[in-house]
Design a protein around this motif. Structure first.
Motif, PDB file in Angstrom:
ATOM      1  N   THR A  63       0.837  -1.193   0.000  1.00 38.32           N
ATOM      2  CA  THR A  63       0.000   0.000   0.000  1.00 38.32           C
ATOM      3  C   THR A  63       0.872   1.243   0.000  1.00 38.32           C
ATOM      4  OG1 THR A  63      -0.130   0.074   2.417  1.00 38.32           O
ATOM      5  CG2 THR A  63      -1.849  -1.165   1.260  1.00 38.32           C
ATOM      6  N   GLY A  64       0.307   2.325  -0.485  1.00 40.75           N
ATOM      7  CA  GLY A  64       1.014   3.598  -0.496  1.00 40.75           C
ATOM      8  C   GLY A  64       0.021   4.737  -0.601  1.00 40.75           C
ATOM      9  N   GLY A  65       0.529   5.936  -0.378  1.00 37.05           N
ATOM     10  CA  GLY A  65      -0.299   7.132  -0.492  1.00 37.05           C
ATOM     11  C   GLY A  65       0.281   8.066  -1.539  1.00 37.05           C
ATOM     12  N   LEU A  66      -0.568   8.606  -2.359  1.00 38.07           N
ATOM     13  CA  LEU A  66      -0.115   9.480  -3.436  1.00 38.07           C
ATOM     14  C   LEU A  66       0.604  10.721  -2.903  1.00 38.07           C
ATOM     15  CD1 LEU A  66      -0.096   9.915  -6.506  1.00 38.07           C
ATOM     16  CD2 LEU A  66      -2.209  11.201  -6.232  1.00 38.07           C
ATOM     17  N   SER A  67       0.149  11.246  -1.767  1.00 36.66           N
ATOM     18  CA  SER A  67       0.720  12.482  -1.229  1.00 36.66           C
ATOM     19  C   SER A  67       1.754  12.239  -0.138  1.00 36.66           C
ATOM     20  CB  SER A  67      -0.406  13.352  -0.665  1.00 36.66           C
ATOM     21  OG  SER A  67      -1.346  13.630  -1.665  1.00 36.66           O
TER      22      SER A  67
ATOM     23  N   ARG B 218       7.429  11.061   2.325  1.00 38.12           N
ATOM     24  CA  ARG B 218       8.548  10.228   2.793  1.00 38.12           C
ATOM     25  C   ARG B 218       8.806   9.031   1.888  1.00 38.12           C
ATOM     26  NH1 ARG B 218       6.107  10.444   8.626  1.00 38.12           N
ATOM     27  NH2 ARG B 218       6.603  12.599   9.129  1.00 38.12           N
ATOM     28  N   VAL B 219       7.724   8.380   1.466  1.00 38.00           N
ATOM     29  CA  VAL B 219       7.832   7.239   0.554  1.00 38.00           C
ATOM     30  C   VAL B 219       6.994   7.596  -0.663  1.00 38.00           C
ATOM     31  CG1 VAL B 219       7.479   4.762   0.250  1.00 38.00           C
ATOM     32  CG2 VAL B 219       7.996   5.670   2.525  1.00 38.00           C
ATOM     33  N   THR B 220       7.637   8.123  -1.659  1.00 37.86           N
ATOM     34  CA  THR B 220       6.907   8.610  -2.831  1.00 37.86           C
ATOM     35  C   THR B 220       6.190   7.463  -3.542  1.00 37.86           C
ATOM     36  OG1 THR B 220       8.979   8.467  -4.034  1.00 37.86           O
ATOM     37  CG2 THR B 220       8.339  10.625  -3.204  1.00 37.86           C
ATOM     38  N   TYR B 221       5.118   7.792  -4.234  1.00 38.91           N
ATOM     39  CA  TYR B 221       4.214   6.785  -4.796  1.00 38.91           C
ATOM     40  C   TYR B 221       4.897   5.818  -5.745  1.00 38.91           C
ATOM     41  CZ  TYR B 221       4.071   9.618  -9.027  1.00 38.91           C
ATOM     42  OH  TYR B 221       4.412  10.306 -10.146  1.00 38.91           O
ATOM     43  N   TRP B 222       5.965   6.226  -6.401  1.00 36.74           N
ATOM     44  CA  TRP B 222       6.581   5.316  -7.370  1.00 36.74           C
ATOM     45  C   TRP B 222       7.424   4.238  -6.701  1.00 36.74           C
ATOM     46  CZ3 TRP B 222       7.931  10.561  -7.400  1.00 36.74           C
ATOM     47  CH2 TRP B 222       9.173  10.873  -6.876  1.00 36.74           C
ATOM     48  N   GLU B 223       7.810   4.417  -5.433  1.00 37.66           N
ATOM     49  CA  GLU B 223       8.638   3.407  -4.779  1.00 37.66           C
ATOM     50  C   GLU B 223       7.901   2.087  -4.548  1.00 37.66           C
ATOM     51  OE1 GLU B 223      11.153   4.926  -1.615  1.00 37.66           O
ATOM     52  OE2 GLU B 223      10.937   6.923  -2.490  1.00 37.66           O
TER      53      GLU B 223
END
Length: 86
Positions: free
Chosen positions: A16-20, A23-28
């Motif tokens: 999971t990830g968050g677009l905004s 710290r962990v940008t969405y492309w990672e």
């Protein structure tokens, strides 16, 4: 984790990830999942859920947070139920 990917039987994964997320940008997580899928020899799903309205701490609202938690629990229960299936 990205540099340690090798051909092996990975378990079912829900990344999971968050677009905004600053710290962990969405492309990672997207890049990690894209490299992990062809390396997995288990045949189990490796999924990516990108929250288009979340940052590093996840969803902002109480009900949005509960929806994210419900999705994670549902995936975990599904993965345990299907752990022997390939």
């Amino acid at each position: 984790p990205y540099d340690n990917i090798a051909p092996r039987p990975y378990p079912a994964i829900l990344a999971t990830g968050g677009l905004s997320d600053p710290r962990v940008t969405y492309w990672e997580p997207a890049k990690w999942v894209a490299r992990l899928r062809p390396a997995s020899t288990s045949g189990r799903p490796i999924l990516l859920k990108m929250n288009m309205e979340a940052g590093h701490a996840g969803a902002a609202g109480r009900f949005d947070d509960l929806k994210e938690t419900a999705l994670e629990y549902a995936f975990a229960l599904w993965a345990v139920e299907h752990r022997g299936a390939s």
